[in-house]
Design a protein around this motif. Structure first.
Motif, PDB file in Angstrom:
ATOM      1  N   VAL A 130       2.851 -10.006  -2.500  1.00 35.30           N
ATOM      2  CA  VAL A 130       3.095  -9.322  -3.773  1.00 35.30           C
ATOM      3  C   VAL A 130       3.014 -10.305  -4.927  1.00 35.30           C
ATOM      4  CG1 VAL A 130       4.538  -7.562  -2.685  1.00 35.30           C
ATOM      5  CG2 VAL A 130       5.620  -9.624  -3.600  1.00 35.30           C
ATOM      6  N   GLN A 165       1.814   1.267   1.340  1.00 37.01           N
ATOM      7  CA  GLN A 165       1.576  -0.163   1.604  1.00 37.01           C
ATOM      8  C   GLN A 165       2.893  -0.900   1.843  1.00 37.01           C
ATOM      9  OE1 GLN A 165      -1.302  -1.927  -1.384  1.00 37.01           O
ATOM     10  NE2 GLN A 165      -1.336   0.187  -2.094  1.00 37.01           N
ATOM     11  N   LEU A 166       3.905  -0.545   1.057  1.00 35.53           N
ATOM     12  CA  LEU A 166       5.216  -1.191   1.183  1.00 35.53           C
ATOM     13  C   LEU A 166       5.884  -0.810   2.506  1.00 35.53           C
ATOM     14  CD1 LEU A 166       7.189  -3.035  -0.267  1.00 35.53           C
ATOM     15  CD2 LEU A 166       7.937  -1.110  -1.674  1.00 35.53           C
ATOM     16  N   SER A 209       9.444   3.458  -4.991  1.00 38.65           N
ATOM     17  CA  SER A 209       8.277   2.825  -5.624  1.00 38.65           C
ATOM     18  C   SER A 209       7.635   3.765  -6.633  1.00 38.65           C
ATOM     19  CB  SER A 209       7.231   2.458  -4.559  1.00 38.65           C
ATOM     20  OG  SER A 209       6.482   3.604  -4.214  1.00 38.65           O
ATOM     21  N   LEU A 248      -0.277  -4.075  -3.627  1.00 42.30           N
ATOM     22  CA  LEU A 248       0.879  -4.961  -3.466  1.00 42.30           C
ATOM     23  C   LEU A 248       0.666  -6.258  -4.254  1.00 42.30           C
ATOM     24  CD1 LEU A 248       1.887  -4.694   0.322  1.00 42.30           C
ATOM     25  CD2 LEU A 248       3.080  -3.728  -1.655  1.00 42.30           C
ATOM     26  N   LEU A 259       6.795  -9.987   3.024  1.00 43.44           N
ATOM     27  CA  LEU A 259       6.250  -9.420   1.790  1.00 43.44           C
ATOM     28  C   LEU A 259       5.980 -10.451   0.696  1.00 43.44           C
ATOM     29  CD1 LEU A 259       8.171  -6.067   1.477  1.00 43.44           C
ATOM     30  CD2 LEU A 259       5.714  -6.323   1.080  1.00 43.44           C
ATOM     31  N   SER A 292       1.964  -6.118  -7.643  1.00 38.75           N
ATOM     32  CA  SER A 292       3.275  -5.475  -7.756  1.00 38.75           C
ATOM     33  C   SER A 292       4.427  -6.452  -7.931  1.00 38.75           C
ATOM     34  CB  SER A 292       3.559  -4.644  -6.495  1.00 38.75           C
ATOM     35  OG  SER A 292       2.666  -3.559  -6.402  1.00 38.75           O
ATOM     36  N   ILE A 307       1.933   2.487  -4.438  1.00 43.50           N
ATOM     37  CA  ILE A 307       1.995   1.396  -3.443  1.00 43.50           C
ATOM     38  C   ILE A 307       2.939   1.749  -2.288  1.00 43.50           C
ATOM     39  CG2 ILE A 307       1.469  -0.424  -5.134  1.00 43.50           C
ATOM     40  CD1 ILE A 307       4.774  -0.979  -4.376  1.00 43.50           C
TER      41      ILE A 307
END
Length: 289
Positions: free
Chosen positions: A200, A273-274, A266, A169, A196, A172, A270
């Motif tokens: 990120v 993780q998202l 995605s 992340l 988030l 990203s 990731i």
């Protein structure tokens, strides 16, 4: 002559794709030519949800082009559906009873279009028995055409698109939107955003979900999530992402299908993780019970 004796008119998937490309390109040219002329604005679902005569005109144009070639196909277009989540779900359910359904967003990013902000797109997908087999997203401002055929990869400018290589992340670049539905979708999306943003590299909000999906497919964004979208925002983009090697699911990680409204797309690496981050933030849009 009854239906049983009809000889089916068989066309290759290539011509479905050709019709989708032609419809997107022609509508895109027309929309771009009308830029700056929009006078008559209606709000659709809320003060933030705009619709113009250009959206309606573009949808009519796309409908005509599709039905000329495939008169017995169904079309689910944004402008033909009453505003609000319930009406969208119902329209989708009814249309999916048909074998072939075209799913059309004539201008995804109307607010941008109205303000002259050059980030809007035409999104056209074809579903066969509920499965997306063709997806086309056209960005008239950059003259970029993103095309995917099920099982045959995805392309922009005729070159194959491949998702980005980030695996964390932290590295990203993620996109999201600010939903027009201020009572449900917006607060949930904001909770996800707040959680988030510090995790990120950065967050973008271009204002066209279809283009965000196309950018995930092309490796320009690592991921995209948003609460409360519709089939016409997502169908073409979902095929672009998966055909480019990425992953598309709902916000809890369940595989994407046409009724999904809370989306995560995605590069795949990731994805979990998202999804996990949205679950921790209680920002999936689904009850946590």
């Amino acid at each position: 002559m009854d239906d049983k004796n009809k000889v089916p008119y068989v066309v290759s998937s290539k011509s479905y794709t050709a019709v989708a490309i032609n419809a997107a390109a022609k509508a895109g040219e027309w929309i771009k030519s009308r830029l700056g002329t929009v006078k008559e604005l209606n709000t659709k679902y809320s003060a933030q949800d705009l619709v113009t005569e250009v959206d309606k005109g573009a949808e009519q144009m796309i409908r005509k082009l599709i039905l000329t070639h495939f008169p017995d196909h169904a079309i689910l277009g944004e402008e033909g559906v009453e505003p609000g989540p319930k009406a969208s779900a119902q329209a989708l359910e009814e249309t999916l009873k048909e074998e072939y359904v075209w799913i059309v967003d004539p201008v995804d990013g109307t607010t941008n279009y109205v303000h002259g902000f050059p980030f809007y797109s035409i999104s056209i997908a074809l579903a066969h028995k509920g499965e997306i087999i063709v997806g086309v997203i056209y960005d008239p401002s950059r003259d970029e055409l993103f095309v995917a055929e099920k099982g045959k990869g995805a392309y922009v400018h005729g070159k194959p698109t491949v998702v980005s290589g980030e695996v964390t992340l932290e590295t990203s670049l993620i996109a999201t939107g600010f939903p027009a539905d201020q009572t449900f979708a917006l607060p949930i999306n904001m909770a996800g955003l707040q959680h988030l943003a510090p995790q990120v590299r950065n967050i973008r909000s271009g204002g066209s979900a279809a283009l965000h999906m196309a950018y995930v497919a092309a490796g320009r964004l690592t991921g995209f999530w948003e609460i409360g979208l519709n089939a016409w925002d997502l169908a073409a983009g979902a095929l672009l992402v998966t055909e480019s090697g990425g992953t598309v699911s709902d916000t809890t990680g369940r595989p994407y299908e046409l009724s999904v409204r809370h989306i995560v797309a995605s590069n795949g690496a990731i994805h979990s993780q998202l999804v996990n981050a949205l679950q921790i933030a209680d920002a999936t849009g689904y009850d946590s019970h």
